[in-house]
Motif scaffolding. Structure first.
Motif, PDB file in Angstrom:
ATOM      1  N   TRP A  46       0.827  -1.203   0.000  1.00 54.70           N
ATOM      2  CA  TRP A  46       0.000   0.000   0.000  1.00 54.70           C
ATOM      3  C   TRP A  46       0.863   1.255   0.000  1.00 54.70           C
ATOM      4  O   TRP A  46       1.901   1.338   0.669  1.00 54.70           O
ATOM      5  CB  TRP A  46      -0.911   0.025   1.235  1.00 54.70           C
ATOM      6  N   ILE A  47       0.404   2.270  -0.717  1.00 56.69           N
ATOM      7  CA  ILE A  47       1.155   3.511  -0.826  1.00 56.69           C
ATOM      8  C   ILE A  47       1.314   4.181   0.532  1.00 56.69           C
ATOM      9  O   ILE A  47       2.397   4.645   0.895  1.00 56.69           O
ATOM     10  CB  ILE A  47       0.474   4.465  -1.830  1.00 56.69           C
ATOM     11  N   TRP A  48       0.228   4.232   1.320  1.00 57.23           N
ATOM     12  CA  TRP A  48       0.305   4.912   2.617  1.00 57.23           C
ATOM     13  C   TRP A  48       1.303   4.230   3.543  1.00 57.23           C
ATOM     14  O   TRP A  48       1.995   4.890   4.323  1.00 57.23           O
ATOM     15  CB  TRP A  48      -1.075   4.992   3.273  1.00 57.23           C
ATOM     16  N   ALA A  49       1.375   2.890   3.446  1.00 58.30           N
ATOM     17  CA  ALA A  49       2.344   2.169   4.276  1.00 58.30           C
ATOM     18  C   ALA A  49       3.772   2.470   3.830  1.00 58.30           C
ATOM     19  O   ALA A  49       4.692   2.577   4.661  1.00 58.30           O
ATOM     20  CB  ALA A  49       2.072   0.674   4.212  1.00 58.30           C
ATOM     21  N   ALA A  50       3.974   2.606   2.522  1.00 57.43           N
ATOM     22  CA  ALA A  50       5.305   2.932   2.020  1.00 57.43           C
ATOM     23  C   ALA A  50       5.741   4.318   2.496  1.00 57.43           C
ATOM     24  O   ALA A  50       6.902   4.518   2.878  1.00 57.43           O
ATOM     25  CB  ALA A  50       5.319   2.864   0.495  1.00 57.43           C
ATOM     26  N   PHE A  51       4.817   5.269   2.494  1.00 59.16           N
ATOM     27  CA  PHE A  51       5.147   6.594   3.022  1.00 59.16           C
ATOM     28  C   PHE A  51       5.575   6.502   4.481  1.00 59.16           C
ATOM     29  O   PHE A  51       6.552   7.137   4.908  1.00 59.16           O
ATOM     30  CB  PHE A  51       3.948   7.541   2.890  1.00 59.16           C
ATOM     31  N   ALA A  52       4.837   5.716   5.264  1.00 56.78           N
ATOM     32  CA  ALA A  52       5.195   5.538   6.676  1.00 56.78           C
ATOM     33  C   ALA A  52       6.577   4.899   6.803  1.00 56.78           C
ATOM     34  O   ALA A  52       7.378   5.272   7.670  1.00 56.78           O
ATOM     35  CB  ALA A  52       4.141   4.686   7.378  1.00 56.78           C
ATOM     36  N   GLY A  53       6.860   3.931   5.929  1.00 55.49           N
ATOM     37  CA  GLY A  53       8.159   3.275   5.960  1.00 55.49           C
ATOM     38  C   GLY A  53       9.296   4.225   5.631  1.00 55.49           C
ATOM     39  O   GLY A  53      10.333   4.225   6.306  1.00 55.49           O
ATOM     40  N   TRP A  54       9.108   5.065   4.607  1.00 53.99           N
ATOM     41  CA  TRP A  54      10.161   6.032   4.255  1.00 53.99           C
ATOM     42  C   TRP A  54      10.369   7.042   5.377  1.00 53.99           C
ATOM     43  O   TRP A  54      11.505   7.471   5.642  1.00 53.99           O
ATOM     44  CB  TRP A  54       9.824   6.755   2.956  1.00 53.99           C
ATOM     45  N   ALA A  55       9.281   7.425   6.059  1.00 55.07           N
ATOM     46  CA  ALA A  55       9.410   8.353   7.185  1.00 55.07           C
ATOM     47  C   ALA A  55      10.213   7.719   8.323  1.00 55.07           C
ATOM     48  O   ALA A  55      11.117   8.346   8.886  1.00 55.07           O
ATOM     49  CB  ALA A  55       8.027   8.783   7.678  1.00 55.07           C
ATOM     50  N   LEU A  56       9.916   6.469   8.662  1.00 56.02           N
ATOM     51  CA  LEU A  56      10.670   5.776   9.710  1.00 56.02           C
ATOM     52  C   LEU A  56      12.127   5.593   9.308  1.00 56.02           C
ATOM     53  O   LEU A  56      13.036   5.719  10.142  1.00 56.02           O
ATOM     54  CB  LEU A  56      10.038   4.407   9.987  1.00 56.02           C
ATOM     55  N   PHE A  57      12.344   5.291   8.040  1.00 60.17           N
ATOM     56  CA  PHE A  57      13.708   5.093   7.540  1.00 60.17           C
ATOM     57  C   PHE A  57      14.526   6.380   7.705  1.00 60.17           C
ATOM     58  O   PHE A  57      15.654   6.367   8.212  1.00 60.17           O
ATOM     59  CB  PHE A  57      13.639   4.686   6.066  1.00 60.17           C
ATOM     60  N   GLY A  58      13.964   7.514   7.284  1.00 58.48           N
ATOM     61  CA  GLY A  58      14.662   8.786   7.415  1.00 58.48           C
ATOM     62  C   GLY A  58      14.870   9.192   8.861  1.00 58.48           C
ATOM     63  O   GLY A  58      15.950   9.660   9.248  1.00 58.48           O
ATOM     64  N   LEU A  59      13.844   9.010   9.685  1.00 61.53           N
ATOM     65  CA  LEU A  59      13.945   9.367  11.097  1.00 61.53           C
ATOM     66  C   LEU A  59      15.002   8.521  11.799  1.00 61.53           C
ATOM     67  O   LEU A  59      15.792   9.025  12.603  1.00 61.53           O
ATOM     68  CB  LEU A  59      12.586   9.194  11.770  1.00 61.53           C
ATOM     69  N   GLY A  60      15.032   7.237  11.484  1.00 64.69           N
ATOM     70  CA  GLY A  60      16.002   6.346  12.118  1.00 64.69           C
ATOM     71  C   GLY A  60      17.432   6.654  11.711  1.00 64.69           C
ATOM     72  O   GLY A  60      18.339   6.657  12.551  1.00 64.69           O
ATOM     73  N   LEU A  61      17.651   6.932  10.428  1.00 68.09           N
ATOM     74  CA  LEU A  61      19.005   7.203   9.949  1.00 68.09           C
ATOM     75  C   LEU A  61      19.519   8.575  10.365  1.00 68.09           C
ATOM     76  O   LEU A  61      20.729   8.797  10.416  1.00 68.09           O
ATOM     77  CB  LEU A  61      19.049   7.115   8.413  1.00 68.09           C
ATOM     78  N   SER A  62      18.615   9.480  10.681  1.00 64.50           N
ATOM     79  CA  SER A  62      18.963  10.902  10.816  1.00 64.50           C
ATOM     80  C   SER A  62      20.117  11.175  11.766  1.00 64.50           C
ATOM     81  O   SER A  62      21.002  11.981  11.461  1.00 64.50           O
ATOM     82  CB  SER A  62      17.729  11.694  11.251  1.00 64.50           C
ATOM     83  N   GLY A  63      20.134  10.546  12.918  1.00 60.01           N
ATOM     84  CA  GLY A  63      21.160  10.855  13.902  1.00 60.01           C
ATOM     85  C   GLY A  63      22.397   9.998  13.825  1.00 60.01           C
ATOM     86  O   GLY A  63      23.365  10.245  14.561  1.00 60.01           O
ATOM     87  N   CYS A  64      22.413   9.005  12.966  1.00 62.78           N
ATOM     88  CA  CYS A  64      23.505   8.022  12.976  1.00 62.78           C
ATOM     89  C   CYS A  64      24.826   8.605  12.487  1.00 62.78           C
ATOM     90  O   CYS A  64      25.860   8.482  13.154  1.00 62.78           O
ATOM     91  CB  CYS A  64      23.110   6.810  12.133  1.00 62.78           C
ATOM     92  N   VAL A  65      24.826   9.219  11.319  1.00 61.35           N
ATOM     93  CA  VAL A  65      26.077   9.741  10.751  1.00 61.35           C
ATOM     94  C   VAL A  65      26.693  10.834  11.623  1.00 61.35           C
ATOM     95  O   VAL A  65      27.908  10.821  11.858  1.00 61.35           O
ATOM     96  CB  VAL A  65      25.847  10.229   9.307  1.00 61.35           C
ATOM     97  N   PRO A  66      25.912  11.800  12.144  1.00 57.39           N
ATOM     98  CA  PRO A  66      26.542  12.783  13.041  1.00 57.39           C
ATOM     99  C   PRO A  66      27.234  12.151  14.246  1.00 57.39           C
ATOM    100  O   PRO A  66      28.293  12.628  14.670  1.00 57.39           O
ATOM    101  CB  PRO A  66      25.355  13.654  13.474  1.00 57.39           C
ATOM    102  N   GLN A  67      26.670  11.079  14.802  1.00 54.50           N
ATOM    103  CA  GLN A  67      27.322  10.427  15.949  1.00 54.50           C
ATOM    104  C   GLN A  67      28.639   9.787  15.525  1.00 54.50           C
ATOM    105  O   GLN A  67      29.624   9.805  16.279  1.00 54.50           O
ATOM    106  CB  GLN A  67      26.400   9.355  16.544  1.00 54.50           C
TER     107      GLN A  67
END
Length: 404
Positions: A303-324
Motif C-alpha cells: 500500500w502507498i500509505w504504508a510505504a510513506f510511513a516506511g520512508w518516514a521511519l527510515f529517514g527518522l532512524g538514519l537521521s542521527g547516525c552519521v553525526p554520531q
C-alpha cells in the motif's frame, strides 16, 4: 568565552548551510546543464562519478590540513574556493570541460565538508555536550534554500552560468565574513565540561591507545559506509519505487523522497537532545533499528500509505547516525580530529555514491522492493555494532540540557 563560543557555533551553522546551498545549487541546475552540454543521462551519470572522486580526494587533503593549520584557516579557504568554483559547471560546453569542472568543484566541496565537520567537533568539545546533529540538519536547510533560490532565478530566465556565478559569489563573501567567529586551532575547554563527550570519546594520547584508535576509526568508517549507502539508495530510488512498484502517479511518487528528507531533517534537529540524555550509542543502536523496520515496511508493504510511513521511519532512524559517527571520529583523538573525520566521511561518501548503483545492479536479478532488504541487513548490522561508540565507560551518560 561564552559569547565567543556561541559565535563559533553560529559560524559553524553558517558554513553547514553554505555547503548545503552550494551543493544544492549545482543539483537543481543539473537538467539545464545536461541540456546545455548536450549529453545523455548515461554520460551524465559517468561524469557525476568524477564529482564524487573529487570530493573524496578533497576530504583526504583537508582533513590533514585542518589538523596542521586548524579549521579556522582551512574552513573559510575551502568555503571561498567552493563558492568560486561553483560557476565552472555552468560555463562548460563540452563533456570534457564539464568533467574537469565537476572534479574541481567536488574537490573543494569535499574540503569544506570535512573541515567544517572538524571545526564542529571542536565546538562540541568546548560545549561539553552533543551539538553535532543540528549542524547536519543545517546542511539540509541549505539544500531547501538552494531550491527556493533556483525557483526564483529560473522565473526570470537567468542562465545556469549566471545563477551559479551569483550563488558562488555570495558563498565567497559569506565564507570570508564568517572567518573571525571560528575557534582557534587549540580551543579552550568549556568552563564546566559535562561528562558525556569525554566519557564516550576520551582522548587517546599514548602510542598503544592510538593504535587501538586506528582500528576504531576504520570500524566507524565501515559503519558510515553502510549508513550513507542507505541514504544514497533512498535519495535515488524512493520515488521510482513508489511509481514503478506501487503504481503511484508521478506527482505522488515525488513525495516519497520528500517524506524521507523531511523526517531526516526533523530527526537531526532532535538528535542532540536525545544523545545528551541517552548517549550516542543509543542514537545509533535504536536509530538503525528503526531504520531497519522502516525500510522493511517499504520493501514488503503493498500500500502507498504504508510505504510513506516506511520512508518516514527510515529517514527518522538514519537521521542521527552519521553525526554520531563523525563526532566519535573527531573525539577519538582530538589532535588528529580532521584526519579521522576525513577517513570516516570519505568512506561514508563512497557508500553514498555506491548505494544507488548497488541497488540498480540488484534489480537485474530481483524486484526493486526486494533489493531494499539489503538496506535492512545493513541497518541491523549497524544496530548490533553500536557498542563501538562506548569507550572507557559502561554506564549510560546523563547530561543536563543547558540552554544554548
Amino acid at each position: 568565552m561564552e559569547r565567543s563560543l556561541r559565535s563559533a557555533r553560529i559560524a559553524t551553522f553558517t558554513y553547514f548551510i553554505l555547503c548545503g546551498t552550494l551543493m544544492g545549487t549545482w543539483v537543481v541546475h543539473i537538467p539545464a546543464i545536461e541540456h546545455q552540454v548536450g549529453i545523455s543521462h548515461a554520460t551524465l551519470g559517468g561524469l557525476l562519478v568524477l564529482l564524487g572522486l573529487g570530493a573524496f580526494a578533497g576530504m583526504q587533503v583537508s582533513g590533514r590540513l585542518a589538523d596542521r593549520f586548524g579549521p579556522r584557516v582551512v574552513v573559510p579557504t575551502a568555503g571561498a574556493l567552493c563558492g568560486a568554483t561553483l560557476v565552472l559547471p555552468g560555463l562548460a560546453r563540452e563533456p570534457w570541460t564539464l568533467a574537469a569542472a565537476l572534479f574541481v568543484f567536488g574537490f573543494f566541496n569535499g574540503c569544506l565538508d570535512v573541515s567544517m565537520n572538524a571545526h564542529a567537533v571542536h565546538v562540541e568539545k568546548a560545549y561539553g555536550r552533543p551539538v553535532m546533529s543540528a549542524f547536519h540538519a543545517a546542511f539540509s536547510v541549505g539544500g531547501v534554500l538552494a531550491a527556493i533560490i533556483a525557483a526564483g532565478t529560473s522565473g526570470v530566465d537567468m542562465s545556469p552560468a549566471a545563477a551559479l556565478a551569483m550563488m558562488g559569489a555570495v558563498g565567497v563573501v559569506v565564507a570570508v565574513l564568517t572567518t573571525r567567529a571560528l575557534l582557534p586551532a587549540e580551543p579552550r575547554p568549556a568552563a564546566t565540561p559535562a561528562p558525556a563527550v569525554e566519557d564516550e570519546h576520551p582522548p587517546l594520547p599514548s602510542p598503544f591507545t592510538r593504535r587501538s584508535a586506528g582500528k576504531r576509526i576504520w570500524l566507524l568508517a565501515a559503519l558510515a559506509l553502510m549508513i550513507m549507502l542507505c541514504e544514497g539508495a533512498a535519495n535515488d530510488w524512493s520515488a521510482l519505487h513508489m511509481k514503478d512498484v506501487l503504481g503511484a502517479p508521478a506527482s505522488t511518487a515525488a513525495f516519497a523522497y520528500g517524506t524521507f528528507a523531511a523526517a531526516m531533517t526533523l530527526g537531526r534537529l532532535l538528535a542532540d537532545r536525545i544523545s545528551a540524555r541517552f548517549g550516542a550509542m543509543a542514537i545509533l543502536r535504536y536509530g538503525a533499528a528503526m531504520a531497519a523496520v522502516g525500510i522493511t515496511i517499504v520493501a514488503l508493504a503493498p500500500w502507498i500509505w504504508a510505504a510513506f510511513a516506511g520512508w518516514a521511519l527510515f529517514g527518522l532512524g538514519l537521521s542521527g547516525c552519521v553525526p554520531q559517527l563523525f563526532s566519535a571520529a573527531g573525539h577519538t583523538d582530538p589532535s588528529a580530529a580532521g584526519t579521522n573525520v576525513s577517513r570516516v566521511a570519505g568512506l561514508g561518501y563512497v557508500g553514498m555514491l555506491a548505494g544507488p548503483a548497488v541497488i540498480g545492479w540488484m534489480t537485474h536479478v530481483m524486484a526493486l522492493n526486494h533489493a531494499f532488504l539489503l538496506l535492512t541487513a545493513m541497518c541491523v548490522t549497524a544496530a548490533t555494532t553500536a557498542g563501538v561508540l562506548r569507550v572507557g565507560s559502561s554506564r549510560t551518560p546523563e547530561l543536563a540540557l543547558s540552554s544554548t
